[in-house]
Write an enzyme that holds these catalytic residues in place. Structure first.
Site, PDB file in Angstrom:
ATOM      1  N   HIS A 185       3.472  -4.937  -6.235  1.00 51.00           N
ATOM      2  CA  HIS A 185       2.511  -3.927  -5.775  1.00 51.00           C
ATOM      3  C   HIS A 185       3.225  -2.626  -5.410  1.00 51.00           C
ATOM      4  O   HIS A 185       2.855  -1.547  -5.872  1.00 51.00           O
ATOM      5  CB  HIS A 185       1.741  -4.491  -4.574  1.00 51.00           C
ATOM      6  N   GLU A 186       4.249  -2.738  -4.585  1.00 51.93           N
ATOM      7  CA  GLU A 186       4.947  -1.513  -4.152  1.00 51.93           C
ATOM      8  C   GLU A 186       5.653  -0.853  -5.327  1.00 51.93           C
ATOM      9  O   GLU A 186       5.683   0.366  -5.446  1.00 51.93           O
ATOM     10  CB  GLU A 186       5.942  -1.815  -3.029  1.00 51.93           C
ATOM     11  N   GLU A 204       2.961   6.524   6.149  1.00 50.79           N
ATOM     12  CA  GLU A 204       1.562   6.448   5.741  1.00 50.79           C
ATOM     13  C   GLU A 204       0.750   5.878   6.910  1.00 50.79           C
ATOM     14  O   GLU A 204       1.191   4.913   7.536  1.00 50.79           O
ATOM     15  CB  GLU A 204       1.378   5.537   4.523  1.00 50.79           C
ATOM     16  N   GLU A 258      -4.799   2.456  -4.124  1.00 47.32           N
ATOM     17  CA  GLU A 258      -4.757   1.060  -3.665  1.00 47.32           C
ATOM     18  C   GLU A 258      -5.577   0.124  -4.554  1.00 47.32           C
ATOM     19  O   GLU A 258      -5.118  -0.967  -4.915  1.00 47.32           O
ATOM     20  CB  GLU A 258      -5.175   0.943  -2.206  1.00 47.32           C
ATOM     21  N   HIS A 308       3.227   1.109  -7.383  1.00 51.26           N
ATOM     22  CA  HIS A 308       2.836   2.371  -6.747  1.00 51.26           C
ATOM     23  C   HIS A 308       3.681   3.553  -7.233  1.00 51.26           C
ATOM     24  O   HIS A 308       3.257   4.698  -7.102  1.00 51.26           O
ATOM     25  CB  HIS A 308       2.999   2.271  -5.223  1.00 51.26           C
ATOM     26  N   ALA A 332       3.915  -3.857   3.367  1.00 53.02           N
ATOM     27  CA  ALA A 332       5.053  -3.117   2.833  1.00 53.02           C
ATOM     28  C   ALA A 332       4.619  -1.700   2.522  1.00 53.02           C
ATOM     29  O   ALA A 332       3.430  -1.390   2.542  1.00 53.02           O
ATOM     30  CB  ALA A 332       5.586  -3.777   1.566  1.00 53.02           C
ATOM     31  N   MET A 333       5.604  -0.848   2.207  1.00 56.86           N
ATOM     32  CA  MET A 333       5.297   0.565   1.987  1.00 56.86           C
ATOM     33  C   MET A 333       6.106   1.124   0.826  1.00 56.86           C
ATOM     34  O   MET A 333       7.322   0.930   0.754  1.00 56.86           O
ATOM     35  CB  MET A 333       5.583   1.341   3.286  1.00 56.86           C
ATOM     36  N   GLU A 334       5.403   1.848  -0.044  1.00 61.06           N
ATOM     37  CA  GLU A 334       5.948   2.274  -1.332  1.00 61.06           C
ATOM     38  C   GLU A 334       6.739   3.576  -1.308  1.00 61.06           C
ATOM     39  O   GLU A 334       6.817   4.256  -2.349  1.00 61.06           O
ATOM     40  CB  GLU A 334       4.786   2.410  -2.323  1.00 61.06           C
TER      41      GLU A 334
HETATM   42  N1  TRP Z   1       0.535   1.796   1.171  1.00 62.89           N
HETATM   43  C1  TRP Z   1       0.831   0.503   1.703  1.00 62.89           C
HETATM   44  C2  TRP Z   1       0.482  -0.479   0.609  1.00 62.89           C
HETATM   45  O1  TRP Z   1      -0.603  -0.881   0.425  1.00 62.89           O
HETATM   46  C3  TRP Z   1       0.053   0.177   2.940  1.00 62.89           C
HETATM   47  C4  TRP Z   1       0.715   0.461   4.244  1.00 62.89           C
HETATM   48  C5  TRP Z   1       1.917   0.063   4.634  1.00 62.89           C
HETATM   49  C6  TRP Z   1       0.151   1.105   5.364  1.00 62.89           C
HETATM   50  N2  TRP Z   1       2.127   0.431   5.944  1.00 62.89           N
HETATM   51  C7  TRP Z   1       1.067   1.072   6.392  1.00 62.89           C
HETATM   52  C8  TRP Z   1      -1.042   1.712   5.605  1.00 62.89           C
HETATM   53  C9  TRP Z   1       0.802   1.598   7.656  1.00 62.89           C
HETATM   54  C10 TRP Z   1      -1.309   2.248   6.853  1.00 62.89           C
HETATM   55  C11 TRP Z   1      -0.384   2.203   7.870  1.00 62.89           C
HETATM   56  O2  TRP Z   1       1.273  -0.803  -0.194  1.00 62.89           O
HETATM   57 ZN    ZN Z   2      -0.674  -0.353  -1.767  1.00 63.79          ZN
END
Ligand code: TRP
Ligand code: ZN
Length: 877
Positions: free
Chosen positions: A302-303, A126, A325, A306, A267-269
């Site tokens: 949060h993740e 992302e 978000e 998502h 973090a990333m979902e």
């Molecule tokens: N979607 C992620 C969140 O809010 C955000 C995120 C994680 C992100 N890594 C990123 C956005 C790198 C942009 C670039 O949970």
């Molecule tokens: Zn998020």
């Protein structure tokens, strides 16, 4: 890197994709020099679009090895590759496109796409990182089913992970192994993930209401295996909460979380395989503070949330980012409120919103929750999209009430599951279940800026009437000089002189209600007349912070003190204290010896000695507004003056209330083991707050209290609180304790982050040169975003006096760092340059110096699109 001025992308130009990709088959061969990615794409024309016959796929920094269409190698004349993608001129209506590319994860310092963090491989796709892995339609409205095979060295990378369920593992004689993962859910490419490394995991399980057993796994580097329990507990709580509060359950047999040290955000979902900044996974009482524990709980949740709000239902395009978000932040805020102290959570959220989002709204970077243009989407992961976006969802819940709101989300999940949709689609569900017209409400998504409510009151004793007149106004923001009126849910209560709620009956209504009344402000100027009011009430305005607005009402000091003591709503009680403190602090910026009203000190004393109240809430009430928030309230920020004023009020309170503060400190001691529950957190924060007042006395006994607390070493919350107070002082113990802390924790990178921050925030004349020296410290690295944020970010955005030094040295330092960072990691560089976006708020000399840095950055050849957008928009007038 930038060649020409970057193009601006507009929401109004959105078109559905001409082609769809139903299936993606990826094979990764991970190597020490290079990685090979083979991809097989099943492509077809989109029946819902007008098709040109030309296919344009995104792709960056890919070295082409082979390309074929339906098994036939493509001739050089049949396609073109450029810096941003691949074009195929004569596309059949459907086909299989196969490609083989070489990429260099080991050289990827931008931490976007496939990269290495320490010895492990990981991904961050992302928003638009997948195009650095292979050619693809890298846009969220193209959803595909992914199968991923990973081949790698068996010893170096025993763990190979991707989205979905594992199919089979094959060991090969050459010391390699390979695993195939299959994700049954169609998803956009930004949710793709891959991890490979020598990792350990803890495992737990969760059974969903429908009876699915889910294996929960948290993967970390071997040395961290004993720091995962809190994250796991948080995950289980989050799963149960989403089942209970939204009727949503998990949909795969396995849910994985991986902690990595090098990560651009929190973090990333990614579907079934969340990747986390290790800061939001790893915790033990000795190494993590209460804030860290709370941060982990909320980011894990949060993740997880998502999975429904983001993954099952995703965004049609990146202008809709707040669809996932804003909604997911609202969900995690409510989750945390249910897990801990609801009142305190709301105050913390408002504090963050006011300090950062209101400031963003007042800056050249102001934009709507749903922006209508951008150059670089990574620049729009902002407090406006996230936190104001959450407020906009919260307002819909406020307007509908909890039952209808739940009906609205149920409809949303049912109607749009498996689709990529818009914020309008979400609001439409709320409109349908309630039968209300949300067209005016939708301006919250399209108009930027913080609305201001000017309130006046009029009591007519003869008629027993009380009228509130509300006028709304929203300041101009870039590109939006005039704003239409907002629909504002405005929660109010009226208190009688004994602090009791008065019955509220609006003119024309049949009966009165007691307690909070949700007024709806929709006009520019509007009156609300309450009848049957037999004494002049004190109004409690914007209870629970029912809308993200500023409220102006001419309270007397006495009324504010009354609210501080009597108002039932925690937010309003806190806000009354903040308003009063702000009034005194700002007066004393202009007139340093202006009198401090005795009533204020008494109100503080009363609060301090009120043992009934929630300790955590009390700690909030007793915390003075921050220097940066105070600055936002001034026409021109007086950095030194604010600092002086705030310190001197603290000293005054400490002198007058020394005994009370000391007993608060001692009474809140606990010899019990550490637990991160709301009550214990409240006691610790109150105790450490008392200490932060007492240290102002320059009393050796207080210094000794800090030193003892540090040495007792009960938990990181108390150790760090004590150390940060000592580190500010010009005493030999400052250096000794810092050194002792370093020796104890030098092998723990997350604790080292705290050590860097502490020194960057130190309130000492030599802080900048210290920060510069620390950049050469072996524990520091410019390549690690956590380190950059802990040292450089902390100094430039958390140490106003140091950063805004009159000689411009802080600005020069930041300009240098931005340029240095931009070559490695544009996302991080862009976050740093944003600190200077608010240059107009300062005096002429400082303005000139900040502007000069921005101009210098803009003039530098080859700067990234990320930094270009922020620096150029900051300079636009
Ligand atoms: N979607 C992620 C969140 O809010 C955000 C995120 C994680 C992100 N890594 C990123 C956005 C790198 C942009 C670039 O949970
Ligand atoms: Zn998020």
């Amino acid at each position: 890197m930038l060649r020409d001025t970057p193009t601006t992308i507009y929401l109004k130009d959105y078109r559905p994709p001409e082609y769809l990709i139903d299936r993606v088959d990826l094979t990764f061969e991970l190597g020490e020099e290079e990685t090979r990615v083979r991809s097989v794409l099943q492509i077809r024309e989109n029946p819902a679009a007008e098709v040109s016959g030309v296919l344009r796929l995104h792709g960056e920094q890919l070295e082409l090895i082979a390309l074929s269409l339906d098994g036939r190698p493509l001739q050089a004349t049949e396609y073109q590759v450029d810096d941003e993608g691949l074009t195929i001129q004569q596309m059949p209506a459907q086909c299989i496109l196969e490609s083989d590319v070489r990429i260099l994860p080991q050289k990827n310092t931008a931490l976007e796409g496939l990269y290495k963090s320490g010895t492990m491989f990981c991904t961050q796709c992302e928003a638009e990182g997948f195009r650095k892995i292979t050619w693809f339609l890298d846009r969220p409205d193209v959803m595909s089913r992914f199968t991923t095979t990973i081949r790698a060295d068996r010893i170096r990378y025993p763990v190979l992970l991707s989205n979905g369920n594992p199919l089979n593992e094959i060991q090969t004689d050459d010391g390699m192994h390979q695993i195939t993962w299959e994700d049954p859910f169609p998803k956009p490419a930004y949710l793709f993930a891959l991890v490979a490394g020598d990792l350990r995991s803890i495992e737990a399980s969760h059974t969903t209401p429908s009876g699915r057993d889910v294996a929960l796994k948290i993967y970390v580097e071997p040395e961290n295996i004993d720091k995962c329990d809190h994250a796991m507990a948080s995950l289980k709580h989050a799963m149960a909460w989403d089942e209970r509060c939204y009727g949503r359950e998990y949909d795969l047999d396995i849910y994985m979380v991986v902690a990595v040290n090098d990560f651009n955000m929190g973090a990333m979902e990614n579907k079934g395989l969340n990747i986390f900044n290790s800061k939001y996974v790893l915790a033990s009482p000795e190494t993590a503070t209460d804030r860290d524990f709370q941060g982990i709980e909320s980011v894990i949740a949060h993740e997880y949330f998502h999975n429904w709000t983001g993954n099952r239902i995703t965004c049609r395009d990146w202008f809709q980012l707040s669809l996932k978000e804003g909604l997911t932040v609202f969900r995690d805020q409510e989750f945390s409120a249910d897990m801990g102290s609801r009142g305190v959570k709301r105050i913390e959220d408002v504090r963050l919103l006011r300090a950062h989002q209101f400031a963003e709204d007042a800056s050249p970077m102001a934009h709507p929750v749903r922006p209508d243009s951008y150059m670089e989407i990574n620049n729009f992961y902002t407090v406006t999209v996230y936190e104001k976006g959450a407020e906009v969802v919260r307002m819909q819940a406020n307007l509908l009430g909890s039952d209808l709101y739940r009906k609205g989300t149920d409809l949303y999940f049912e109607r749009f599951d498996g689709q990529a949709v818009t914020t309008d689609d979400f609001v439409q569900c709320m409109a349908e279940v309630s039968g209300r017209d949300f067209s005016q409400f939708k301006r919250w998504y399209s108009q930027a800026g913080t609305p201001e409510l000017k309130i006046s009151s009029d009591f007519q004793p003869e008629q027993q009437r009380y009228t509130l007149t509300v006028a709304q106004h929203c300041p101009a923001t870039p590109g939006q000089p005039d704003k239409a009126a907002f629909l504002i849910p405005f929660a109010v209560g009226l208190l009688d002189k004994n602090g009791n709620e008065m019955p509220l009956q609006l003119q024309g209504e049949a009966e009165a209600i007691t307690g909070t009344r949700m007024l709806e402000v929709s006009e520019r100027r509007q009156q609300f007349t309450f009848i049957g009011i037999n004494e002049r009430p004190v109004p409690a305005l914007l209870r629970g912070f029912s809308a993200p607005v500023k409220v102006q009402y001419d309270y007397s000091d006495e009324e504010l003190m009354f609210l501080m003591a009597a108002e039932p709503d925690g937010f309003c009680r806190w806000d009354a204290a903040q308003t009063l403190a702000q009034r005194i602090l700002l007066k004393r910026v202009a007139t340093p010896d202006a009198e401090i009203p005795a009533g204020f000190v008494e109100a503080f004393r009363k609060a301090l000695t009120d043992r009934e109240s929630d300790q955590a809430l009390l700690a909030e009430v007793l915390t003075l507004p921050s220097e940066s928030y105070l600055g936002d309230q001034m026409k021109e920020v007086d950095v030194e003056g604010i600092h002086r004023s705030r310190e001197s009020l603290k000293r005054h309170l400490a002198l007058t209330l020394k005994d009370e503060l000391l007993s608060l400190y001692h009474d809140n001691y606990s010899a019990d083991g550490y637990a991160p529950d709301a009550v214990s957190i409240g006691r610790r924060s109150l105790r450490n707050l008392a200490l932060s007042y007492l240290i102002q006395l320059d009393d050796p006994a207080v210094l000794q209290l800090c030193i003892d607390q540090f040495r007792a070493g009960q938990n990181m919350t108390d150790v760090l609180a004590a150390l940060s107070l000592v580190a500010d002082k010009d005493v030999p113990e400052a250096e000794q304790l810092l050194e002792q802390f370093y020796q104890q924790w030098k092998n723990d990178p997350l604790v080292m982050d705290k050590w860097f921050t502490l020194q960057a925030l130190a309130n000492r004349p030599d802080t900048l040169s210290r920060v510069e020296n620390l950049m050469k410290h072996p524990a520091f690295s410019l390549a690690n975003p956590n380190k950059v944020r802990s040292l450089i970010g902390a100094f430039c955005s958390g140490n106003a006096v140091g950063f805004h030094a009159a000689d411009g040295s802080g600005y020069q330092f930041l300009g240098d760092r931005v340029l240095e960072l931009d070559g490695m990691n544009p996302q991080v560089a862009s976050r740093m340059v944003r600190i200077m976006a608010r240059w107009q708020r300062y005096d002429k000399q400082r303005q000139q110096m900040m502007k000069a840095q921005l101009e210098r950055i803009l003039k530098t050849e080859g700067i990234s699109r990320d930094v270009f957008e922020i620096a150029s928009k900051s300079l636009e007038q």
